[in-house]
Design a protein around this motif. Structure first.
Motif, PDB file in Angstrom:
ATOM      1  N   PHE A 269       0.840  -1.193   0.000  1.00  0.00           N
ATOM      2  CA  PHE A 269       0.000   0.000   0.000  1.00  0.00           C
ATOM      3  C   PHE A 269       0.882   1.252   0.000  1.00  0.00           C
ATOM      4  CE2 PHE A 269      -2.445   3.390   1.906  1.00  0.00           C
ATOM      5  CZ  PHE A 269      -3.717   3.217   1.417  1.00  0.00           C
TER       6      PHE A 269
ATOM      7  N   VAL B 119       0.383   4.000  -3.097  1.00  0.00           N
ATOM      8  CA  VAL B 119      -0.645   5.026  -2.900  1.00  0.00           C
ATOM      9  C   VAL B 119      -0.108   6.460  -2.824  1.00  0.00           C
ATOM     10  CG1 VAL B 119      -2.468   5.812  -1.319  1.00  0.00           C
ATOM     11  CG2 VAL B 119      -2.321   3.399  -1.979  1.00  0.00           C
TER      12      VAL B 119
ATOM     13  N   ARG C 282      -7.065  -1.092  -3.925  1.00  0.00           N
ATOM     14  CA  ARG C 282      -6.275  -1.100  -2.693  1.00  0.00           C
ATOM     15  C   ARG C 282      -7.005  -1.806  -1.562  1.00  0.00           C
ATOM     16  NH1 ARG C 282      -1.565  -1.678  -2.962  1.00  0.00           N
ATOM     17  NH2 ARG C 282      -2.340  -2.754  -4.748  1.00  0.00           N
TER      18      ARG C 282
ATOM     19  N   THR D 123      -4.243  -1.501  -9.968  1.00  0.00           N
ATOM     20  CA  THR D 123      -3.326  -0.450  -9.516  1.00  0.00           C
ATOM     21  C   THR D 123      -2.352  -0.071 -10.627  1.00  0.00           C
ATOM     22  OG1 THR D 123      -3.515  -1.148  -7.197  1.00  0.00           O
ATOM     23  CG2 THR D 123      -1.587   0.172  -7.789  1.00  0.00           C
TER      24      THR D 123
END
Length: 131
Positions: A53, A57, A88, A112
């Motif tokens: 993550f 992100v 996510r 992603t």
């Protein structure tokens, strides 16, 4: 400049981040493993869920903010923002130590990557258009 669309998705992603952070914290508390994974597969999986993550992100939110500051399409930003949140959330559920390929991991990882490419191309297009 106000960037409400990016702010919305940043807030939603903070909730995902908090869940992943709490999970690794609880796993460390349960196992007494302070650093690294101590050879515990579940701690390692929780670390990778959290780490993955963090690896993706922040950059994607920066790209969204750049696009929004440059008066990018709100529809585009909402599409990539919704996709990013879904991906996510899906990815940690699919990331397992006993199977490399799961549908949720595929959705999370591939989605992603698609969001990353879309944002990267939009920022490139905006930058080149402004020259």
């Amino acid at each position: 400049m106000i960037i409400p669309i990016t702010a919305l998705y940043a807030a939603l992603l903070v909730a995902v981040f908090v869940v992943l952070t709490v999970r690794i914290g609880l796993a460390r508390g349960r196992t007494g493993i302070s650093m690294l994974d101590g050879g515990n597969e579940q701690v390692l999986v929780d670390m990778r869920r959290h780490g993955n993550f963090i690896e993706h992100v922040p950059l994607l939110l920066i790209l969204m903010a750049i696009i929004e500051i440059n008066d990018g399409s709100p529809v585009f930003l909402h599409i990539v923002g919704i996709a990013l949140v879904i991906c996510r959330i899906a990815h940690p559920f699919g990331l397992r130590h006993d199977r490399a390929q799961t549908p949720m991991r595929l959705l999370g990882a591939a989605g992603t990557i698609l969001v990353t490419v879309a944002l990267g191309l939009m920022v490139l297009w905006q930058g080149l258009s402004a020259l």
